[in-house]
Design a protein around this motif. Sequence first.
Motif, short mmCIF file in Angstrom:
data_model
loop_
_atom_site.label_atom_id
_atom_site.label_comp_id
_atom_site.label_asym_id
_atom_site.label_seq_id
_atom_site.Cartn_x
_atom_site.Cartn_y
_atom_site.Cartn_z
N UNK A 55 0.84 -1.20 0.00
CA UNK A 55 0.00 0.00 0.00
C UNK A 55 0.88 1.25 0.00
N UNK A 56 1.89 1.23 0.85
CA UNK A 56 2.80 2.37 0.93
C UNK A 56 3.57 2.56 -0.38
N UNK A 57 4.00 1.44 -0.97
CA UNK A 57 4.71 1.51 -2.26
C UNK A 57 3.87 2.22 -3.30
N UNK A 58 2.59 1.84 -3.40
CA UNK A 58 1.77 2.42 -4.47
C UNK A 58 1.41 3.86 -4.18
N UNK A 59 1.37 4.23 -2.89
CA UNK A 59 1.18 5.66 -2.58
C UNK A 59 2.40 6.46 -3.01
N UNK A 60 3.59 5.91 -2.72
CA UNK A 60 4.81 6.62 -3.12
C UNK A 60 4.95 6.62 -4.65
N UNK A 61 4.53 5.55 -5.29
CA UNK A 61 4.56 5.49 -6.75
C UNK A 61 3.65 6.56 -7.36
N UNK A 62 2.45 6.71 -6.79
CA UNK A 62 1.52 7.72 -7.31
C UNK A 62 2.09 9.12 -7.09
N UNK A 63 2.74 9.31 -5.94
CA UNK A 63 3.35 10.62 -5.65
C UNK A 63 4.41 10.95 -6.70
N UNK A 64 5.27 9.99 -6.97
CA UNK A 64 6.34 10.18 -7.95
C UNK A 64 5.75 10.38 -9.36
N UNK A 65 4.72 9.64 -9.69
CA UNK A 65 4.08 9.78 -11.01
C UNK A 65 3.48 11.18 -11.17
N UNK A 66 2.80 11.65 -10.14
CA UNK A 66 2.19 12.99 -10.23
C UNK A 66 3.26 14.06 -10.40
N UNK A 67 4.39 13.89 -9.71
CA UNK A 67 5.48 14.86 -9.83
C UNK A 67 6.09 14.83 -11.23
N UNK A 68 6.29 13.65 -11.77
CA UNK A 68 6.80 13.57 -13.15
C UNK A 68 5.84 14.25 -14.11
N UNK A 69 4.54 14.00 -13.92
CA UNK A 69 3.55 14.64 -14.79
C UNK A 69 3.59 16.16 -14.68
N UNK A 70 3.66 16.66 -13.43
CA UNK A 70 3.54 18.11 -13.28
C UNK A 70 4.84 18.82 -13.65
N UNK A 71 5.98 18.20 -13.41
CA UNK A 71 7.25 18.86 -13.77
C UNK A 71 7.56 18.76 -15.25
N UNK A 72 7.16 17.67 -15.89
CA UNK A 72 7.64 17.43 -17.26
C UNK A 72 6.53 17.35 -18.31
N UNK A 74 4.62 14.95 -19.39
CA UNK A 74 4.95 13.83 -20.27
C UNK A 74 3.77 13.45 -21.16
N UNK A 75 4.08 12.86 -22.29
CA UNK A 75 3.02 12.29 -23.13
C UNK A 75 2.51 10.98 -22.53
N UNK A 76 3.39 10.26 -21.82
CA UNK A 76 2.99 8.97 -21.23
C UNK A 76 3.95 8.66 -20.10
N UNK A 77 3.43 8.08 -19.05
CA UNK A 77 4.30 7.55 -18.00
C UNK A 77 4.49 6.05 -18.24
N UNK A 78 5.69 5.60 -18.01
CA UNK A 78 5.96 4.16 -18.00
C UNK A 78 6.31 3.78 -16.57
N UNK A 79 5.53 2.89 -15.99
CA UNK A 79 5.75 2.43 -14.61
C UNK A 79 5.99 0.93 -14.67
N UNK A 80 7.15 0.48 -14.21
CA UNK A 80 7.48 -0.93 -14.44
C UNK A 80 8.43 -1.50 -13.40
#
Lengths: 133, 133
Positions: A55-72, A74-80
């Motif tokens: 649960x904590x991992x996916x919260x941190x993953x969503x946080x990092x994804x939102x930051x990548x979206x807002x800073x850059x 992006x056309x697409x995020x790749x999460x893997x």
Amino acid sequence: MFQLAPELARDCFVVTELPLCRVLLMNDSQYPWLILVPKVEGTREIIDLSEAQQLQLWQESAQVSRILQSLFNADKLNVAALGNMVPQLHIHHIARFKTDVAWPKPVWGQHPAVAYSDDAAQALIEKLQQALN
Amino acid sequence: MFQLAPELARDCFVVTELPLCRVLLMNDSQYPWLILVPKVEGTREIIDLSEAQQLQLWQESAQVSRILQSLFNADKLNVAALGNMVPQLHIHHIARFKTDVAWPKPVWGQHPAVAYSDDAAQALIEKLQQALN
């Protein structure tokens, strides 16, 4: 005791520590590319983590994804989570652009990394730290 | 209304429906390869889902991962949301083996798919349905 895999230590900068994960920046200026590494010894698969840790991992993953979206923007995020080469559990978060060198292929094994300059790495790490902390 | 992307409909079999996701089997006998597609119209990124949907997604992802592990005893799981070619959110879950044709590379774009025979597909889908339901 948790210890970062030597390949990740060699190829990445440490950005910051979140409650579960160490946040790394891949030293490849071709893509904004963050990696989350759960600080849990001996973990290879997501399902090796406890439910609370997942649960904590996916919260941190969503946080990092939102930051990548807002800073850059992006056309697409790749999460893997792959780990065929480096089995220590680590989750890639990559901001992809229709103009990047590997688009639309996955980035792994496509193009040799192009390191950041010292100044560019420092500036980007500070920007990421501000967004994450 | 949710509608499966035509590329996924073309390349995959439908295995079953979970509360959030449709479960697909990629028609590539080289790897046991399941895909979760959240049945939420217009979703491209994991972070486009609500928090409750994300929680459900990762529960279903863990369920699928455990089933791949127990049925196939994989050397490594690859769990990935890419979507550069097919933007509809879909999360790959692939059982990887040190003996598979693409190891240790990621599977995408490596080797043309090798379709299952009708009998093999039917048998595998039934096995997966039993494990998932």
